[in-house]
Design a protein around this motif. Sequence first.
Motif, PDB file in Angstrom:
ATOM      1  N   PHE A  62       0.835  -1.193   0.000  1.00  0.00           N
ATOM      2  CA  PHE A  62       0.000   0.000   0.000  1.00  0.00           C
ATOM      3  C   PHE A  62       0.872   1.245   0.000  1.00  0.00           C
ATOM      4  CE2 PHE A  62      -2.523  -3.282   2.126  1.00  0.00           C
ATOM      5  CZ  PHE A  62      -3.671  -3.243   1.374  1.00  0.00           C
ATOM      6  N   THR A  63       0.477   2.211  -0.776  1.00  0.00           N
ATOM      7  CA  THR A  63       1.157   3.504  -0.775  1.00  0.00           C
ATOM      8  C   THR A  63       0.539   4.395   0.278  1.00  0.00           C
ATOM      9  OG1 THR A  63      -0.365   4.385  -2.423  1.00  0.00           O
ATOM     10  CG2 THR A  63       1.588   3.272  -3.254  1.00  0.00           C
ATOM     11  N   ALA A  64       1.093   5.577   0.439  1.00  0.00           N
ATOM     12  CA  ALA A  64       0.562   6.511   1.429  1.00  0.00           C
ATOM     13  C   ALA A  64      -0.843   6.955   1.058  1.00  0.00           C
ATOM     14  CB  ALA A  64       1.484   7.716   1.552  1.00  0.00           C
ATOM     15  N   VAL A  65      -1.178   6.911  -0.234  1.00  0.00           N
ATOM     16  CA  VAL A  65      -2.513   7.333  -0.665  1.00  0.00           C
ATOM     17  C   VAL A  65      -3.532   6.235  -0.364  1.00  0.00           C
ATOM     18  CG1 VAL A  65      -3.886   8.074  -2.660  1.00  0.00           C
ATOM     19  CG2 VAL A  65      -1.479   8.746  -2.462  1.00  0.00           C
ATOM     20  N   ALA A  66      -3.109   4.951  -0.442  1.00  0.00           N
ATOM     21  CA  ALA A  66      -4.053   3.848  -0.260  1.00  0.00           C
ATOM     22  C   ALA A  66      -4.440   3.647   1.209  1.00  0.00           C
ATOM     23  CB  ALA A  66      -3.460   2.552  -0.810  1.00  0.00           C
ATOM     24  N   ASP A  67      -3.656   4.169   2.150  1.00  0.00           N
ATOM     25  CA  ASP A  67      -3.969   4.005   3.567  1.00  0.00           C
ATOM     26  C   ASP A  67      -5.051   4.997   3.974  1.00  0.00           C
ATOM     27  OD1 ASP A  67      -0.534   3.273   4.421  1.00  0.00           O
ATOM     28  OD2 ASP A  67      -2.197   1.940   3.932  1.00  0.00           O
ATOM     29  N   THR A  68      -6.235   4.733   3.519  1.00  0.00           N
ATOM     30  CA  THR A  68      -7.367   5.606   3.812  1.00  0.00           C
ATOM     31  C   THR A  68      -7.943   5.295   5.192  1.00  0.00           C
ATOM     32  OG1 THR A  68      -8.868   4.033   2.783  1.00  0.00           O
ATOM     33  CG2 THR A  68      -7.917   5.733   1.357  1.00  0.00           C
ATOM     34  N   PRO A  69      -8.743   6.175   5.746  1.00  0.00           N
ATOM     35  CA  PRO A  69      -9.380   5.870   7.041  1.00  0.00           C
ATOM     36  C   PRO A  69     -10.207   4.591   7.012  1.00  0.00           C
ATOM     37  CG  PRO A  69      -9.575   8.201   6.539  1.00  0.00           C
ATOM     38  CD  PRO A  69      -8.998   7.569   5.328  1.00  0.00           C
ATOM     39  N   GLU A  70     -10.819   4.265   5.867  1.00  0.00           N
ATOM     40  CA  GLU A  70     -11.615   3.047   5.778  1.00  0.00           C
ATOM     41  C   GLU A  70     -10.724   1.807   5.903  1.00  0.00           C
ATOM     42  OE1 GLU A  70     -14.692   2.833   5.902  1.00  0.00           O
ATOM     43  OE2 GLU A  70     -15.028   0.719   5.427  1.00  0.00           O
ATOM     44  N   ASN A  71      -9.540   1.831   5.229  1.00  0.00           N
ATOM     45  CA  ASN A  71      -8.618   0.702   5.328  1.00  0.00           C
ATOM     46  C   ASN A  71      -8.089   0.539   6.751  1.00  0.00           C
ATOM     47  OD1 ASN A  71      -8.829  -0.022   2.670  1.00  0.00           O
ATOM     48  ND2 ASN A  71      -7.092   1.219   2.001  1.00  0.00           N
ATOM     49  N   LEU A  72      -7.793   1.643   7.407  1.00  0.00           N
ATOM     50  CA  LEU A  72      -7.325   1.564   8.790  1.00  0.00           C
ATOM     51  C   LEU A  72      -8.413   1.027   9.710  1.00  0.00           C
ATOM     52  CD1 LEU A  72      -5.366   4.938   9.021  1.00  0.00           C
ATOM     53  CD2 LEU A  72      -4.440   2.637   8.752  1.00  0.00           C
ATOM     54  N   ARG A  73      -9.672   1.392   9.453  1.00  0.00           N
ATOM     55  CA  ARG A  73     -10.779   0.897  10.272  1.00  0.00           C
ATOM     56  C   ARG A  73     -10.947  -0.611  10.097  1.00  0.00           C
ATOM     57  NH1 ARG A  73     -15.887  -0.529   9.912  1.00  0.00           N
ATOM     58  NH2 ARG A  73     -15.886  -0.264   7.654  1.00  0.00           N
ATOM     59  N   LEU A  74     -10.846  -1.093   8.850  1.00  0.00           N
ATOM     60  CA  LEU A  74     -10.968  -2.530   8.592  1.00  0.00           C
ATOM     61  C   LEU A  74      -9.824  -3.311   9.236  1.00  0.00           C
ATOM     62  CD1 LEU A  74     -12.073  -2.478   4.843  1.00  0.00           C
ATOM     63  CD2 LEU A  74     -13.492  -3.005   6.833  1.00  0.00           C
ATOM     64  N   LYS A  75      -8.616  -2.753   9.209  1.00  0.00           N
ATOM     65  CA  LYS A  75      -7.472  -3.423   9.828  1.00  0.00           C
ATOM     66  C   LYS A  75      -7.671  -3.547  11.335  1.00  0.00           C
ATOM     67  CE  LYS A  75      -2.450  -3.089  10.241  1.00  0.00           C
ATOM     68  NZ  LYS A  75      -1.244  -2.269   9.901  1.00  0.00           N
ATOM     69  N   LYS A  76      -8.135  -2.476  11.952  1.00  0.00           N
ATOM     70  CA  LYS A  76      -8.384  -2.504  13.397  1.00  0.00           C
ATOM     71  C   LYS A  76      -9.503  -3.487  13.740  1.00  0.00           C
ATOM     72  CE  LYS A  76      -9.324   0.567  17.291  1.00  0.00           C
ATOM     73  NZ  LYS A  76      -9.588   1.974  17.710  1.00  0.00           N
ATOM     74  N   GLN A  77     -10.548  -3.538  12.892  1.00  0.00           N
ATOM     75  CA  GLN A  77     -11.668  -4.436  13.148  1.00  0.00           C
ATOM     76  C   GLN A  77     -11.234  -5.894  13.048  1.00  0.00           C
ATOM     77  OE1 GLN A  77     -14.967  -3.777  10.548  1.00  0.00           O
ATOM     78  NE2 GLN A  77     -16.279  -5.297  11.517  1.00  0.00           N
ATOM     79  N   SER A  78     -10.400  -6.228  12.054  1.00  0.00           N
ATOM     80  CA  SER A  78      -9.930  -7.611  11.918  1.00  0.00           C
ATOM     81  C   SER A  78      -9.049  -8.018  13.102  1.00  0.00           C
ATOM     82  CB  SER A  78      -9.156  -7.774  10.611  1.00  0.00           C
ATOM     83  OG  SER A  78      -8.001  -6.957  10.608  1.00  0.00           O
TER      84      SER A  78
END
Length: 253
Positions: A62-78
């Motif tokens: 992932f690039t710095a652009v791909a690390d969106t708040p939605e991706n971070l939320r999904l990572k935390k949820q998993s």
Amino acid sequence: MNPPCARCKKIVYPTEKVNCLDKLWHKACFQCEVCKMTLNMKNYKGYDKKPYCNAHYPKSSFTAVADTPENLRLKKQSKLQSQVQYKEDFEKNKGKGFSAVANTPELERIKKNQELVSNIKYHEEFEKSKGTSAAACERRHSNDIPQYNVQPEKHRGELPSTHDRKLKTGYQQHQEPQSQDYTPPAAPCAPPPSTGKRFRAVYDYAAADDDEISFLDGDLIVDVQQIDEGWMYGTVERTGDTGMLPANYVEAV
């Protein structure tokens, strides 16, 4: 007509179907593509319309652009889901008795734990003995400093006075036992080299119990010992913490 299963190609009846990733599956056929672990709608991860578990989900850079708040939320949820699943399994298996004859994986883990505790106790006693040896070396070194018997200057042919003879005799009697009791200092012993395996973390993990350790992706874990198929015991080199860790969160170095 009932459609076929995406994995076994057999007919899927309404009572046993799972509709996911634009396909229909039997509940038993909805498995991880790598480890074949049975998944459900809460713990699966889809990639290229195929189900994967959290540990074997294909990595993507992932690039710095791909690390969106939605991706971070999904990572935390998993991450939270994996901790909840571990807690459920722990509470389910807690309090179960063991037979003295049966050699179960849990019994093997307890035996390994006892061996590790005894090994830690040995290292603590070794550190204490090493500190005692260093103090003894320091005392012996201080006793090794040469002492000089300083006498007042006398004129040639003059006999020493009675007070000087007594002073010299007492000083020599005080100094002689030190030279007789002196022993050369012992060389300090080096600690035994580490013989455990080394692993590197491929995911972040937060400890869910007192006997576990937390680590970050990329951390080096040393002195690792296998407990069973799912758990290991080791030390995080960055923090110095020692405890249990899940085997599917690390890879061998």
